[in-house]
Design a protein around this motif. Sequence first.
Motif, PDB file in Angstrom:
ATOM      1  N   TYR A  21       0.787  -1.227   0.000  1.00 39.99           N
ATOM      2  CA  TYR A  21       0.000   0.000   0.000  1.00 39.99           C
ATOM      3  C   TYR A  21       0.828   1.292   0.000  1.00 39.99           C
ATOM      4  O   TYR A  21       0.516   2.239  -0.722  1.00 39.99           O
ATOM      5  N   PRO A  22       1.968   1.360   0.733  1.00 38.49           N
ATOM      6  CA  PRO A  22       2.735   2.613   0.692  1.00 38.49           C
ATOM      7  C   PRO A  22       3.302   2.957  -0.696  1.00 38.49           C
ATOM      8  O   PRO A  22       3.494   4.134  -0.999  1.00 38.49           O
ATOM      9  N   SER A  23       3.533   1.951  -1.522  1.00 39.26           N
ATOM     10  CA  SER A  23       4.019   2.256  -2.878  1.00 39.26           C
ATOM     11  C   SER A  23       2.900   2.880  -3.705  1.00 39.26           C
ATOM     12  O   SER A  23       3.130   3.774  -4.542  1.00 39.26           O
ATOM     13  N   LEU A  24       1.663   2.432  -3.470  1.00 39.70           N
ATOM     14  CA  LEU A  24       0.520   3.038  -4.170  1.00 39.70           C
ATOM     15  C   LEU A  24       0.297   4.462  -3.648  1.00 39.70           C
ATOM     16  O   LEU A  24       0.012   5.377  -4.415  1.00 39.70           O
ATOM     17  N   MET A  25       0.488   4.629  -2.366  1.00 41.16           N
ATOM     18  CA  MET A  25       0.338   5.968  -1.793  1.00 41.16           C
ATOM     19  C   MET A  25       1.397   6.915  -2.380  1.00 41.16           C
ATOM     20  O   MET A  25       1.119   8.078  -2.674  1.00 41.16           O
ATOM     21  N   ALA A  26       2.600   6.395  -2.581  1.00 40.23           N
ATOM     22  CA  ALA A  26       3.653   7.214  -3.189  1.00 40.23           C
ATOM     23  C   ALA A  26       3.234   7.610  -4.607  1.00 40.23           C
ATOM     24  O   ALA A  26       3.403   8.759  -5.027  1.00 40.23           O
ATOM     25  N   ALA A  27       2.646   6.657  -5.324  1.00 41.66           N
ATOM     26  CA  ALA A  27       2.197   6.952  -6.690  1.00 41.66           C
ATOM     27  C   ALA A  27       1.133   8.044  -6.687  1.00 41.66           C
ATOM     28  O   ALA A  27       1.168   8.968  -7.509  1.00 41.66           O
ATOM     29  N   ASP A  28       0.183   7.947  -5.747  1.00 39.51           N
ATOM     30  CA  ASP A  28      -0.880   8.963  -5.650  1.00 39.51           C
ATOM     31  C   ASP A  28      -0.257  10.356  -5.602  1.00 39.51           C
ATOM     32  O   ASP A  28      -0.691  11.280  -6.289  1.00 39.51           O
ATOM     33  N   ILE A  29       0.745  10.477  -4.768  1.00 38.84           N
ATOM     34  CA  ILE A  29       1.361  11.782  -4.502  1.00 38.84           C
ATOM     35  C   ILE A  29       2.231  12.233  -5.679  1.00 38.84           C
ATOM     36  O   ILE A  29       2.148  13.375  -6.133  1.00 38.84           O
ATOM     37  N   LEU A  30       3.042  11.313  -6.204  1.00 33.46           N
ATOM     38  CA  LEU A  30       4.031  11.695  -7.218  1.00 33.46           C
ATOM     39  C   LEU A  30       3.412  11.982  -8.577  1.00 33.46           C
ATOM     40  O   LEU A  30       3.972  12.725  -9.378  1.00 33.46           O
ATOM     41  N   LEU A  31       2.224  11.440  -8.827  1.00 32.25           N
ATOM     42  CA  LEU A  31       1.565  11.673 -10.126  1.00 32.25           C
ATOM     43  C   LEU A  31       1.275  13.145 -10.389  1.00 32.25           C
ATOM     44  O   LEU A  31       1.144  13.562 -11.533  1.00 32.25           O
ATOM     45  N   TYR A  32       1.142  13.930  -9.314  1.00 33.88           N
ATOM     46  CA  TYR A  32       0.685  15.323  -9.492  1.00 33.88           C
ATOM     47  C   TYR A  32       1.791  16.345  -9.227  1.00 33.88           C
ATOM     48  O   TYR A  32       1.506  17.510  -8.984  1.00 33.88           O
ATOM     49  N   ASN A  33       3.046  15.928  -9.275  1.00 35.49           N
ATOM     50  CA  ASN A  33       4.176  16.835  -8.982  1.00 35.49           C
ATOM     51  C   ASN A  33       3.936  17.594  -7.682  1.00 35.49           C
ATOM     52  O   ASN A  33       4.128  18.803  -7.592  1.00 35.49           O
ATOM     53  N   THR A  34       3.502  16.836  -6.698  1.00 39.06           N
ATOM     54  CA  THR A  34       3.115  17.420  -5.416  1.00 39.06           C
ATOM     55  C   THR A  34       4.305  18.020  -4.668  1.00 39.06           C
ATOM     56  O   THR A  34       5.352  17.390  -4.557  1.00 39.06           O
ATOM     57  N   ASP A  35       4.104  19.242  -4.162  1.00 39.51           N
ATOM     58  CA  ASP A  35       5.145  19.879  -3.343  1.00 39.51           C
ATOM     59  C   ASP A  35       4.922  19.593  -1.865  1.00 39.51           C
ATOM     60  O   ASP A  35       5.874  19.421  -1.118  1.00 39.51           O
ATOM     61  N   VAL A  36       3.647  19.610  -1.448  1.00 42.65           N
ATOM     62  CA  VAL A  36       3.344  19.496  -0.017  1.00 42.65           C
ATOM     63  C   VAL A  36       2.225  18.469   0.211  1.00 42.65           C
ATOM     64  O   VAL A  36       1.230  18.463  -0.522  1.00 42.65           O
ATOM     65  N   VAL A  37       2.391  17.628   1.237  1.00 44.16           N
ATOM     66  CA  VAL A  37       1.346  16.656   1.592  1.00 44.16           C
ATOM     67  C   VAL A  37       0.899  16.929   3.034  1.00 44.16           C
ATOM     68  O   VAL A  37       1.640  16.654   3.978  1.00 44.16           O
ATOM     69  N   PRO A  38      -0.307  17.488   3.218  1.00 47.97           N
ATOM     70  CA  PRO A  38      -0.783  17.726   4.587  1.00 47.97           C
ATOM     71  C   PRO A  38      -1.451  16.467   5.137  1.00 47.97           C
ATOM     72  O   PRO A  38      -2.434  15.985   4.586  1.00 47.97           O
ATOM     73  N   VAL A  39      -0.888  15.935   6.201  1.00 48.11           N
ATOM     74  CA  VAL A  39      -1.443  14.698   6.793  1.00 48.11           C
ATOM     75  C   VAL A  39      -1.355  14.750   8.310  1.00 48.11           C
ATOM     76  O   VAL A  39      -0.681  15.605   8.873  1.00 48.11           O
ATOM     77  N   GLY A  40      -2.009  13.798   8.951  1.00 45.53           N
ATOM     78  CA  GLY A  40      -1.867  13.624  10.396  1.00 45.53           C
ATOM     79  C   GLY A  40      -0.532  12.927  10.663  1.00 45.53           C
ATOM     80  O   GLY A  40       0.101  12.378   9.744  1.00 45.53           O
ATOM     81  N   ASP A  41      -0.145  12.953  11.899  1.00 42.72           N
ATOM     82  CA  ASP A  41       1.130  12.423  12.343  1.00 42.72           C
ATOM     83  C   ASP A  41       1.362  10.953  11.952  1.00 42.72           C
ATOM     84  O   ASP A  41       2.487  10.531  11.685  1.00 42.72           O
ATOM     85  N   ASP A  42       0.264  10.164  11.904  1.00 39.52           N
ATOM     86  CA  ASP A  42       0.392   8.726  11.633  1.00 39.52           C
ATOM     87  C   ASP A  42       0.941   8.421  10.240  1.00 39.52           C
ATOM     88  O   ASP A  42       1.388   7.308   9.983  1.00 39.52           O
ATOM     89  N   GLN A  43       0.889   9.407   9.329  1.00 40.68           N
ATOM     90  CA  GLN A  43       1.317   9.140   7.958  1.00 40.68           C
ATOM     91  C   GLN A  43       2.761   9.561   7.676  1.00 40.68           C
ATOM     92  O   GLN A  43       3.234   9.450   6.546  1.00 40.68           O
TER      93      GLN A  43
END
Length: 327
Positions: free
Chosen positions: A125-147
């Motif tokens: 699952y973390p590799s898919l999560m990385a894909a989610d983020i990297l697909l959009y040339n993301t600069d910032v990911v706002p998340v809770g501490d658990d992530q």
Amino acid sequence: MKTIFSGIQPSGTLTIGNYLGAIQQFVELQNNYNCYFCIVDEHAITVPQDRLELRKNIKSLAALYIASGIDPDSSTLFIQSEVPEHTQLGWMLQSISYVGELERMTQYKDKSQGQEAISSALLTYPSLMAADILLYNTDVVPVGDDQKQHLELTRNLAQRFNNRFNDIFTVPEVRIPKVGARIMSLQEPSKKMSKSDTNQKGFISMLDEPKRIEKKIKSAVTDSEGIVKFDKKNKPGVSNLLTIYSSCTGESIADLEKKYEGKGYGDFKQGVANAVIDTLRPIQEKYEQLIQSDELDAILDQGRDKASLSAGKTIKKAKKAMGLGRK
Ligand code: AQP
């Protein structure tokens, strides 16, 4: 303008933890960033889901995003499984992920504990999560501490890909709120509040009725000291309630401690309940209107089309860099 990506799993009705740790900061950030907010349904199926419940939760989550203040005209709100580039890039990133680093993820350890048969998707699952983020040339990911740990892996995978193939991915930064980053279970304050907790009394759902909220907060685990003081180690229950109170009202924890000096937990818990009820009331009202309208489908169609445009460009570059396909 910098880009933000963040996702939430439709694995149940959102909790006040998801709201305070994630959505509340999305609403603040949306005017200053190009935002992608995703309903990550493919992450939800890493653990068994009821088909009809999942469908219902996806729509409900979309309505909650908007009811909480996400503007679908300025932000892109979409469903992960409707943009197939996510699983495509997820697979490509799995090929450069190591089993050892995936096994070290604490969420994997927690969710697989005591399970007889663990799905391989729970591990990857973390590799898919990385894909989610990297697909959009993301600069910032706002998340809770658990992530935080998953985000660190995303950064490693982006750098690994860039070094090994071609420099195409932006390495994202993580953004964690100062207060509310980790709301704990009301019944077991050493455990994170989770929407899929089997103990209903442990979490406050964003759609809970006021009476139910009051009841859950009144039965929240505290201690026998009777002093409203923030002390995470020795008073985890009271500290958690103070965090919830402060995140809902914006009052500082020090001010709240003063406000309840010499008063018992009864008054304090009533104050927490009122703060949560007042925070959720306008969201619940807007939610009821939205969930019954056709507006949601139009918003999600528009979001899917906007997300696909950007994701399509990135996947093309990533495939070329890895030598996949013909050109
Ligand atoms: N208790 C929490 N306190 C603060 N932030 C939280 N988040 C989750 N729980 C808390 C943040 O909410 C966003 C969406 O989380 P998710 O649904 O994608 O996954 P999760 O972290 O696994 O959330 P849950 O509620 O615990 O879901 P289940 O029970 O399905 O595993 C993330 O930004 C997360 O940090």
